[in-house]
Scaffold this active site. Structure first.
Site, PDB file in Angstrom:
ATOM      1  N   SER A 125       0.831  -1.203   0.000  1.00 45.11           N
ATOM      2  CA  SER A 125       0.000   0.000   0.000  1.00 45.11           C
ATOM      3  C   SER A 125       0.855   1.239   0.000  1.00 45.11           C
ATOM      4  O   SER A 125       0.347   2.337  -0.205  1.00 45.11           O
ATOM      5  CB  SER A 125      -0.836   0.065   1.275  1.00 45.11           C
ATOM      6  OG  SER A 125      -1.444  -1.135   1.525  1.00 45.11           O
ATOM      7  N   HIS A 146      -2.080  -2.867  -6.679  1.00 44.23           N
ATOM      8  CA  HIS A 146      -2.628  -2.499  -5.378  1.00 44.23           C
ATOM      9  C   HIS A 146      -4.147  -2.579  -5.327  1.00 44.23           C
ATOM     10  O   HIS A 146      -4.853  -1.720  -5.861  1.00 44.23           O
ATOM     11  CB  HIS A 146      -2.139  -1.087  -4.996  1.00 44.23           C
ATOM     12  CG  HIS A 146      -2.602  -0.656  -3.646  1.00 44.23           C
ATOM     13  ND1 HIS A 146      -3.021   0.614  -3.367  1.00 44.23           N
ATOM     14  CD2 HIS A 146      -2.739  -1.356  -2.495  1.00 44.23           C
ATOM     15  CE1 HIS A 146      -3.395   0.676  -2.101  1.00 44.23           C
ATOM     16  NE2 HIS A 146      -3.229  -0.498  -1.555  1.00 44.23           N
ATOM     17  N   GLU A 158      -4.622   0.198  -8.243  1.00 47.68           N
ATOM     18  CA  GLU A 158      -3.540   1.104  -8.631  1.00 47.68           C
ATOM     19  C   GLU A 158      -2.408   0.241  -9.185  1.00 47.68           C
ATOM     20  O   GLU A 158      -1.875  -0.613  -8.477  1.00 47.68           O
ATOM     21  CB  GLU A 158      -3.058   1.918  -7.426  1.00 47.68           C
ATOM     22  CG  GLU A 158      -4.060   2.989  -7.030  1.00 47.68           C
ATOM     23  CD  GLU A 158      -3.693   3.714  -5.741  1.00 47.68           C
ATOM     24  OE1 GLU A 158      -3.973   4.907  -5.641  1.00 47.68           O
ATOM     25  OE2 GLU A 158      -3.142   3.073  -4.826  1.00 47.68           O
ATOM     26  N   ASN A 196      -3.961   6.029  -0.876  1.00 41.31           N
ATOM     27  CA  ASN A 196      -3.496   5.973   0.509  1.00 41.31           C
ATOM     28  C   ASN A 196      -2.753   7.234   0.929  1.00 41.31           C
ATOM     29  O   ASN A 196      -2.795   7.625   2.095  1.00 41.31           O
ATOM     30  CB  ASN A 196      -2.621   4.741   0.738  1.00 41.31           C
ATOM     31  CG  ASN A 196      -3.465   3.487   0.813  1.00 41.31           C
ATOM     32  OD1 ASN A 196      -4.689   3.578   0.867  1.00 41.31           O
ATOM     33  ND2 ASN A 196      -2.844   2.333   0.799  1.00 41.31           N
TER      34      ASN A 196
HETATM   35  P1  NAD Z   1      -2.568  -9.559   7.096  1.00 47.27           P
HETATM   36  O1  NAD Z   1      -1.773  -9.452   8.337  1.00 47.27           O
HETATM   37  O2  NAD Z   1      -4.039  -9.686   7.203  1.00 47.27           O
HETATM   38  O3  NAD Z   1      -2.048 -10.833   6.240  1.00 47.27           O
HETATM   39  C1  NAD Z   1      -0.708 -11.142   5.985  1.00 47.27           C
HETATM   40  C2  NAD Z   1      -0.590 -12.607   5.581  1.00 47.27           C
HETATM   41  O4  NAD Z   1       0.751 -12.867   5.176  1.00 47.27           O
HETATM   42  C3  NAD Z   1      -0.894 -13.575   6.721  1.00 47.27           C
HETATM   43  O5  NAD Z   1      -1.693 -14.617   6.236  1.00 47.27           O
HETATM   44  C4  NAD Z   1       0.474 -14.071   7.122  1.00 47.27           C
HETATM   45  O6  NAD Z   1       0.451 -15.384   7.674  1.00 47.27           O
HETATM   46  C5  NAD Z   1       1.209 -14.065   5.801  1.00 47.27           C
HETATM   47  N1  NAD Z   1       2.654 -13.983   5.893  1.00 47.27           N
HETATM   48  C6  NAD Z   1       3.409 -13.339   6.817  1.00 47.27           C
HETATM   49  N2  NAD Z   1       4.723 -13.502   6.521  1.00 47.27           N
HETATM   50  C7  NAD Z   1       4.785 -14.248   5.402  1.00 47.27           C
HETATM   51  C8  NAD Z   1       5.855 -14.758   4.610  1.00 47.27           C
HETATM   52  N3  NAD Z   1       7.092 -14.514   4.930  1.00 47.27           N
HETATM   53  N4  NAD Z   1       5.543 -15.499   3.553  1.00 47.27           N
HETATM   54  C9  NAD Z   1       4.275 -15.771   3.199  1.00 47.27           C
HETATM   55  N5  NAD Z   1       3.222 -15.308   3.908  1.00 47.27           N
HETATM   56  C10 NAD Z   1       3.479 -14.562   4.986  1.00 47.27           C
HETATM   57  O7  NAD Z   1      -2.161  -8.310   6.194  1.00 47.27           O
HETATM   58  P2  NAD Z   1      -3.021  -7.599   5.046  1.00 47.27           P
HETATM   59  O8  NAD Z   1      -3.852  -6.548   5.648  1.00 47.27           O
HETATM   60  O9  NAD Z   1      -3.642  -8.636   4.192  1.00 47.27           O
HETATM   61  O10 NAD Z   1      -1.866  -6.853   4.227  1.00 47.27           O
HETATM   62  C11 NAD Z   1      -1.095  -7.519   3.237  1.00 47.27           C
HETATM   63  C12 NAD Z   1      -0.565  -6.492   2.243  1.00 47.27           C
HETATM   64  O11 NAD Z   1      -1.661  -5.855   1.581  1.00 47.27           O
HETATM   65  C13 NAD Z   1       0.244  -5.367   2.874  1.00 47.27           C
HETATM   66  O12 NAD Z   1       1.274  -5.000   2.006  1.00 47.27           O
HETATM   67  C14 NAD Z   1      -0.769  -4.241   2.975  1.00 47.27           C
HETATM   68  O13 NAD Z   1      -0.184  -2.976   2.989  1.00 47.27           O
HETATM   69  C15 NAD Z   1      -1.548  -4.458   1.698  1.00 47.27           C
HETATM   70  N6  NAD Z   1      -2.894  -3.877   1.704  1.00 47.27           N
HETATM   71  C16 NAD Z   1      -3.677  -3.956   2.811  1.00 47.27           C
HETATM   72  C17 NAD Z   1      -4.947  -3.394   2.790  1.00 47.27           C
HETATM   73  C18 NAD Z   1      -5.844  -3.465   3.998  1.00 47.27           C
HETATM   74  O14 NAD Z   1      -6.815  -2.710   4.071  1.00 47.27           O
HETATM   75  N7  NAD Z   1      -5.579  -4.338   4.952  1.00 47.27           N
HETATM   76  C19 NAD Z   1      -5.431  -2.784   1.615  1.00 47.27           C
HETATM   77  C20 NAD Z   1      -4.627  -2.780   0.472  1.00 47.27           C
HETATM   78  C21 NAD Z   1      -3.353  -3.324   0.533  1.00 47.27           C
END
Ligand code: NAD
Length: 594
Positions: A125, A146, A158, A196
């Protein structure tokens, strides 16, 4: 690096099946495409499946899909803790936590297993895509992809191109995004991209308000929903994003824009450390019925409903002023059954209020929302006057004259001796200190702000602004009054901009600064905010409606109050105002109107 061309995406890999990874897997599989996801271990893989299943199950319950479709979608998804599973994928989207080193390590591992012609994408993000891309042997085949949360629902993608991303990679990614029903916007590699960069400073500011005790989380969320028409309040959204993810994003934005407004508020780090990461864990700012549930539980912020008995004897309301706001308020109060005395500086002006209310009610009659008899009765309750003495019997007086402190103070001073001793005096000011108006009267403890939103007859929100002199009983009476006229009241302190304007206008100003820096066009920014965040209008469309002159005036007021360097009005905003491009009312603002 020779350009590898891949014309179609048939199989997608997802790395990290958390909030976003699970949503991405779901939307891709729903479009008939095979998904292979990996996570850290078998337990995490099972949790990933569970997230996807849970989401599909909710849709079956809502009858959006049937059981067969659910099974077919699940049949296209395979998860594993072994990364070899990625070797058949055309596109691999990484969605591990928002920590640069984690993503870099994930990319090295993806690079070991991915086919040479595969496209590798990060769902980051806010982190620099380039810093992640260089951890592969093919940074030219890496881009940002994104998604927005919830990924199956939000339309925006994005697409982030770095300085070395191959054009064919961007094109294939764009076509793929469109093929799964999304709207891609291609942007350069900057922290936070479009949405963002504009959204998170606003969320962080809202968190700041909660942390500093300026207003409760419930009131801030209600204020932005009912006052700005946003689909979700900022604190609820912070919980949805995940407090830990939020900190990562805010840290990245702060490293680009060194200003305290962009530093993640300390309370976020504390919640993350306590594992209160938001909806996904069942507790963040709010408490939820269960992890992943959207249903919140009552807590210390939950206020008892206003007590109608506190204003039981009230029958009559005075309105000072004859403009748009005064007319809307007179209409709302008369509709609620109050006798309304409208005081103007001339009889013509006072009577014009009655005519305006009549026109508004006639529209409601035409639409069948109000009966002819009700219209006549409502109008019969409004009495125009030029004499302040006619307000002597009012239980509450609402001042809605020009936004000028001297004018308001003079009126408050003249009115106070005329009113009944227990009458309340309120001001609708949107930016001036309420306490200064209060101190011009003989009863500062009975003075409170009631900030309505335009058009008052339609907008639900009223910010109830208490000063350091306001009596607690008066706050309760104001709450009961706001409820009686059918509005949603929120409580806040006496500071410029109150809740809504303090959160809304810096975001609009940030959008102008982004435009000014040529990072994206007004159309792209408007699209990103509407499709990525579900906003009813983009920032430029909204400024054109509000007026660029009003936007500038509010920014100047906020800057004077908070002395925040990033509240300095964008030079482009000032230039457009100087040029007379004030928005829709002038036929031209950020857009041109015919
Ligand atoms: P989250 O914590 O819900 O999920 C992360 C996942 O990654 C978990 O299932 C975890 O077990 C896994 N993980 C951790 N380390 C790992 C590794 N080394 N190898 C493989 N898997 C691994 O996080 P999220 O909210 O889903 O965010 C993930 C990405 O998406 C981030 O970059 C975040 O910025 C981006 N993002 C999040 C949102 C949001 O609203 N949450 C929106 C858009 C983008």
């Amino acid at each position: 690096m020779a350009e590898q061309v891949l014309d179609k995406i048939r199989s997608v890999g997802v790395v990290g099946c958390g909030t976003m990874g699970a949503g991405i897997a779901e939307i891709v599989a729903r479009n008939g495409i095979e998904v292979r996801f990996v996570d850290v271990d078998e337990v995490a893989v099972e949790a990933g499946y569970e997230r996807i299943r849970g989401s599909l199950e909710r849709q079956v319950q809502r009858e959006r899909i049937d059981g067969d479709e659910r099974d077919a979608i699940l049949g296209r998804i395979e998860g594993s803790a072994g990364w070899e599973i990625l070797s058949t994928c055309d596109l691999i989207v990484e969605a591990v936590p928002e920590v640069l080193e984690l993503k870099q390590r994930a990319f090295s591992r993806i690079d070991e297993h991915a086919r040479p012609d595969a496209i590798i994408a990060t769902n980051t993000s806010s982190l620099p895509v380039m810093d992640i891309a260089v951890h592969t042997t093919r940074p030219n085949r890496v881009l940002g992809f994104h998604f927005f949360n919830p990924a199956p629902v939000m339309k925006l993608i994005e697409l982030v191109r770095t300085v070395i991303t191959d054009e064919s990679v961007v094109e294939t990614a764009r076509e793929f995004a469109e093929s799964i029903g999304k709207v891609p916007v291609v942007v350069g590699d900057r922290r936070g991209f479009i949405a963002n960069q504009l959204l998170f400073p606003y969320l962080n500011q809202a968190v700041w308000m909660v942390e500093g005790g300026y207003a409760t989380k419930d009131d801030i969320d209600a204020a932005m929903r009912f006052g700005a028409g946003l689909p979700m309040g900022p604190i609820a959204l912070t919980d949805l994003v995940g407090v830990d993810t939020f900190v990562g994003i805010m840290d990245a934005i702060h490293s680009q824009f060194e200003d305290t407004r962009f530093a993640p508020r300390p309370i976020l780090g504390q919640l993350a450390a306590a594992a209160f990461t938001g909806r996904k864990s069942g507790r963040g700012f709010y408490r939820y019925e269960a992890p992943g549930s959207s249903r919140t539980l009552a807590d210390a912020d939950t206020r008892p409903a206003p007590d109608p008995a506190s204003i039981a004897g009230w029958t009559s309301v005075g309105v000072l002023g004859t403009g748009t706001m005064a007319s809307g308020i007179a209409e709302v109060c008369a509709k609620a059954g109050f006798e309304v005395v409208v005081r103007g500086r001339s009889r013509d002006k006072a009577e014009a209020v009655l005519a305006r209310v009549a026109k508004s009610l006639q529209r409601m009659v035409d639409k069948g929302r109000v009966t002819g008899e009700d219209m006549v009765a409502t109008l019969g309750r409004i009495r125009p006057t030029i004499d302040l003495e006619d307000l002597a019997d009012c239980d509450l007086v609402i001042e809605a004259v020009a936004e000028d402190l001297d004018v308001k103070r003079e009126l408050f001073g003249a009115l106070a001796p005329i009113l009944k001793p227990d009458a309340l005096l309120t001001t609708t000011t949107s930016s001036l200190p309420v306490v200064t108006c209060a101190m011009a009267t003989d009863r500062p403890e009975k003075v409170i702000g009631l900030h309505f939103f335009n058009p008052a007859a339609i907008m639900k929100l009223v910010e109830i602004v208490t000063t350091v002199r306001t009596d607690p009983d008066v706050v309760e009476q104001a709450r009961a009054f706001v409820e009686r006229i059918g509005k949603v009241g929120v409580l806040c302190g006496d500071r410029a901009g109150f809740i809504v304007n303090t959160l809304l206008f810096p975001y609009l100003n940030d959008a102008v600064k982004m435009l000014e820096s040529h990072y994206a066009t007004a159309e792209e920014i408007d699209t990103a905010m509407k499709l990525g965040c579900g906003y009813p209008m983009g920032p430029f469309e909204l400024m054109d409606v509000v007026g660029l002159d009003i936007t500038l005036a509010i920014m100047e007021r906020l800057r004077d109050e908070y002395r925040q360097p990033s509240y300095e009005a964008a030079p482009l905003l000032r230039h457009l105002v100087d040029a007379g491009f004030l928005g829709r009312k002038a036929g031209r603002g950020f857009y041109v109107y015919t």
